[in-house]
Scaffold this active site. Structure first.
Site, PDB file in Angstrom:
ATOM      1  N   GLY A 150       0.620  -1.221  -0.198  1.00 12.95           N
ATOM      2  CA  GLY A 150      -0.019   0.400  -0.085  1.00 12.95           C
ATOM      3  C   GLY A 150       1.131   1.142   0.197  1.00 12.95           C
ATOM      4  CB  CYS A 151       0.548   4.685  -1.134  1.00 14.79           C
ATOM      5  SG  CYS A 151      -1.493   4.977  -0.488  1.00 14.79           S
ATOM      6  CE1 TYR A 152      -1.659   8.561   3.705  1.00 14.48           C
ATOM      7  CE2 TYR A 152      -3.051   6.644   3.394  1.00 14.48           C
ATOM      8  CZ  TYR A 152      -2.869   8.305   3.535  1.00 14.48           C
ATOM      9  OH  TYR A 152      -3.557   8.986   3.815  1.00 14.48           O
ATOM     10  CD  GLU A 309       4.778   6.697  -0.972  1.00 19.45           C
ATOM     11  OE1 GLU A 309       5.456   5.363  -0.638  1.00 19.45           O
ATOM     12  OE2 GLU A 309       3.767   6.439  -0.330  1.00 19.45           O
TER      13      GLU A 309
END
Length: 337
Positions: A150-152, A309
């Site tokens: 996932g991103c987080y 990011e």
């Protein structure tokens, strides 16, 4: 060397268009199929692709993809849908990089607890590899199914990995305060992502219940070799893209900023997409790139980590290409620099 023929499953979303752009400039990839429920040319769904790719979306059909010679499929499908589409691909020896959450959590009971649905593909869940190259690189190389992170979680895991690996912080009481751009919510319209709702406003959401929490804890526990628990709170920011996480932890002994900065530089010395900085990063420093920028500080006896990011590139499609490169023996940086 022949190019690897790839398919993108679920071509209508933000991560899909970012992925397609990256694959178009990859020296070893050829996009031969894009699936979608919308029977349209991909450039009609994403006008930025006009003149760059001539592919019409098609319904998902594993046999049709195999007939096109697809060797690797990127799953940009919603959670719950991937686990229905991926098994027939694996049965046809098509390797998969799945960008949904369906194969990230090893324990199906944990998946059911946080995603509120039963996992229907326990067979493949058992051998899925979590696709964070900086932590699980060697395991990714030989995988058939890679669960893209996932991103987080990437900001949290990579932000904390050197500290938990060297037992320099307490494994509980870690606070992760994260901010994300609106694109993190996907392309499907939702009220809280409507411009008048989110513009000029900052809001926390899923407080104490966000699904990325067990993903963060699972990976950090792997790194630590012991259970790690965190308090994770995400916030919606009035910007298109980007994630900034500020992380607070308690050191197990007295530490200094120069010591920790050197530790991070050593830990990520051979990891081309983690940039260790002495000044706090901003989201715009990483926009459109696969870099994750990290900075570590010591403030009043606490360790603070700041990580930034691009949520669509490093947070999703870029790291998917990193995983693809490992699966097929390309330089990890191919198509990303």
């Amino acid at each position: 060397m022949d190019k690897v023929k790839v398919a993108v499953l679920g071509g209508s979303g933000y991560t899909a268009v970012e992925l397609i752009k990256l694959l178009l400039r990859h020296p070893g990839a050829e996009i031969v199929a894009i699936t979608s429920r919308q029977d349209e040319h991909i450039a009609d769904l994403h006008p930025s692709l006009l003149g760059r790719i001539d592919v019409r979306c098609q319904p998902f059909d594993a046999d049709a993809l195999k007939a096109k010679g697809v060797q690797c499929a990127f799953g940009c499908l919603p959670h719950g849908t991937s686990m229905e589409s991926i098994p027939p691909l694996l049965e046809r020896d098509i390797r998969v990089v799945d960008l949904s959450a369906d194969y990230r959590l090893r324990d199906a009971k944990v998946y059911q607890e946080w995603y509120k649905e039963t996992h229907h593909d326990l067979k493949n869940l058992a051998h899925a590899v979590y696709g964070l190259p900086e932590v699980y690189g060697d395991a990714i190389n030989g995988a058939k199914l890679v669960a893209n992170p996932g991103c987080y979680p990437q900001t949290a895991i990579l932000g904390l990995a050197p500290l938990v690996a060297h037992k320099l912080i307490e494994r509980s009481g870690i606070v992760i305060d994260s901010k994300s751009g609106v694109s993190g919510g996907g392309r499907t319209p939702k009220l809280n992502f409507h411009f008048p709702e989110c513009n000029e406003s900052v809001s926390a959401y899923a407080v104490g219940t966000h699904r990325h929490t067990p993903e963060i804890e699972q990976a950090l526990s792997d790194v630590a070799g012991a259970p790690v628990s965190v308090i994770f709170t995400p916030h919606l920011m009035p910007m298109d893209r980007g994630i900034l996480s500020t992380i607070y932890a308690t050191p197990t002994r007295a530490v200094t900023e120069p010591e920790l900065t050197e530790l991070y530089r050593s830990y990520y010395a051979d990891k081309p997409f983690v940039r260790v900085r002495t000044a706090p990063p901003a989201t715009k420093d990483t926009t459109g790139t696969n870099f994750l920028d990290v900075c570590v500080k010591v403030v009043r006896g606490k360790v603070l980590v700041l990580a930034a990011e691009d949520n669509l590139v490093r947070g999703a499609s870029g790291v998917a290409v990193q995983n693809f490169n490992r699966l097929f023996g390309f330089d990890e940086r191919a198509g990303l620099l």
